[in-house]
Design a protein around this motif. Sequence first.
Motif, PDB file in Angstrom:
ATOM      1  N   TYR A   1       0.823  -1.213   0.000  1.00 53.68           N
ATOM      2  CA  TYR A   1       0.000   0.000   0.000  1.00 53.68           C
ATOM      3  C   TYR A   1       0.857   1.262   0.000  1.00 53.68           C
ATOM      4  O   TYR A   1       0.372   2.347  -0.315  1.00 53.68           O
ATOM      5  CB  TYR A   1      -0.920   0.009   1.224  1.00 53.68           C
ATOM      6  N   GLU A   2       2.126   1.125   0.362  1.00 54.23           N
ATOM      7  CA  GLU A   2       3.056   2.253   0.366  1.00 54.23           C
ATOM      8  C   GLU A   2       4.392   1.753  -0.175  1.00 54.23           C
ATOM      9  O   GLU A   2       5.353   1.544   0.575  1.00 54.23           O
ATOM     10  CB  GLU A   2       3.220   2.830   1.771  1.00 54.23           C
ATOM     11  N   LEU A   3       4.455   1.544  -1.461  1.00 56.22           N
ATOM     12  CA  LEU A   3       5.659   0.979  -2.065  1.00 56.22           C
ATOM     13  C   LEU A   3       6.857   1.913  -1.886  1.00 56.22           C
ATOM     14  O   LEU A   3       6.712   3.139  -1.974  1.00 56.22           O
ATOM     15  CB  LEU A   3       5.415   0.704  -3.552  1.00 56.22           C
TER      16      LEU A   3
ATOM     17  N   ASP B   1       7.657   8.477  -7.179  1.00 58.85           N
ATOM     18  CA  ASP B   1       6.686   8.545  -8.265  1.00 58.85           C
ATOM     19  C   ASP B   1       7.384   8.271  -9.597  1.00 58.85           C
ATOM     20  O   ASP B   1       8.441   8.858  -9.891  1.00 58.85           O
ATOM     21  CB  ASP B   1       6.023   9.927  -8.327  1.00 58.85           C
TER      22      ASP B   1
ATOM     23  N   MET C   1      -6.624   0.024  -4.046  1.00 57.37           N
ATOM     24  CA  MET C   1      -5.583   0.879  -3.466  1.00 57.37           C
ATOM     25  C   MET C   1      -4.202   0.434  -3.924  1.00 57.37           C
ATOM     26  O   MET C   1      -3.347   1.264  -4.255  1.00 57.37           O
ATOM     27  CB  MET C   1      -5.662   0.843  -1.936  1.00 57.37           C
ATOM     28  N   VAL C   2      -3.974  -0.871  -3.945  1.00 62.58           N
ATOM     29  CA  VAL C   2      -2.670  -1.389  -4.359  1.00 62.58           C
ATOM     30  C   VAL C   2      -2.435  -1.129  -5.842  1.00 62.58           C
ATOM     31  O   VAL C   2      -1.335  -0.744  -6.256  1.00 62.58           O
ATOM     32  CB  VAL C   2      -2.557  -2.888  -4.032  1.00 62.58           C
TER      33      VAL C   2
ATOM     34  N   LYS D   1      -3.558   1.355  -7.589  1.00 57.99           N
ATOM     35  CA  LYS D   1      -3.238   2.777  -7.735  1.00 57.99           C
ATOM     36  C   LYS D   1      -1.824   3.077  -7.261  1.00 57.99           C
ATOM     37  O   LYS D   1      -1.136   3.934  -7.815  1.00 57.99           O
ATOM     38  CB  LYS D   1      -4.255   3.621  -6.984  1.00 57.99           C
ATOM     39  N   GLU D   2      -1.383   2.363  -6.212  1.00 59.20           N
ATOM     40  CA  GLU D   2      -0.029   2.554  -5.711  1.00 59.20           C
ATOM     41  C   GLU D   2       0.993   2.035  -6.722  1.00 59.20           C
ATOM     42  O   GLU D   2       2.035   2.681  -6.953  1.00 59.20           O
ATOM     43  CB  GLU D   2       0.135   1.849  -4.360  1.00 59.20           C
TER      44      GLU D   2
ATOM     45  N   ARG E   1       1.256   4.512  -9.409  1.00 53.96           N
ATOM     46  CA  ARG E   1       2.033   5.691  -8.998  1.00 53.96           C
ATOM     47  C   ARG E   1       3.520   5.526  -9.314  1.00 53.96           C
ATOM     48  O   ARG E   1       4.174   6.479  -9.758  1.00 53.96           O
ATOM     49  CB  ARG E   1       1.850   5.940  -7.495  1.00 53.96           C
ATOM     50  N   VAL E   2       4.058   4.340  -9.084  1.00 56.49           N
ATOM     51  CA  VAL E   2       5.504   4.158  -9.198  1.00 56.49           C
ATOM     52  C   VAL E   2       5.955   3.790 -10.617  1.00 56.49           C
ATOM     53  O   VAL E   2       7.157   3.765 -10.885  1.00 56.49           O
ATOM     54  CB  VAL E   2       6.015   3.098  -8.196  1.00 56.49           C
TER      55      VAL E   2
END
Length: 231
Positions: A103-105, A109, A129-130, A132-133, A136-137
């Motif tokens: 959830y917070e890799l 970005d 959520m995962v 989207k995370e 993000r990366v």
Amino acid sequence: MNLHTWHKESEKEWDVFAPMWAKNSQEMWESGSRKNIIPFFSEYVPSGVKVADIGCGDGVGSLKLAEAGFEVTLVDLSNVMIEFAKGKTALRPELSFIQGDFYELPFKDEEMDAALVINSLEYTGEPLMVMKEIQRVIKPGGYACFGILGPTAEPRKKFSFQRLLGDKVIMNTMQAWEFEKMATETGWKVVADTGVAKRGVDFAKLGHFSKELKQAVSFMWLFLLQKEEDQ
């Protein structure tokens, strides 16, 4: 089960299961259900790019990615899995390892060119959520390869069924067709997909079946996604 509890229960389960997984993973990647994943991935993702192996397990798949020419960072929730991975990839010092929260890799970005996410998303309490995370990366135009377990895959029987008895479980019920819809509605394009048949199933004999019906009798369905350029 709330998200924090799900996360901690999943970490605990995989810490315990890690030794058993490590005994069998080599066979899975070389001749079993995972043997075609790296060739499928390599067909679309350029060699040499940065890849995050999210849910790397004991690192056998990561090692095969590195052997195929990718720059790989291994991420897993289980520190026990990470330790197994370090042992199995000791001859590849360029590989890096992170015990990480999906959830917070632990990436900036748009830091990574691609991700490999095999049978990991099923073990999260909030797969959107995962997703989207991970988005993000990944750089715009970058790739992510997901493997989603079929409805009657043995791990689903082990980790998911007990919810019907009111027990806490660590596997969500998302199916391949639901995953695809979620992905396309959140800024991903499906570049390619293919099935991994269950033992006793011959996809060649199911030519008249729709993709959804083939997914229903699959062990796993693979998706190669591309992040839309304007994301």
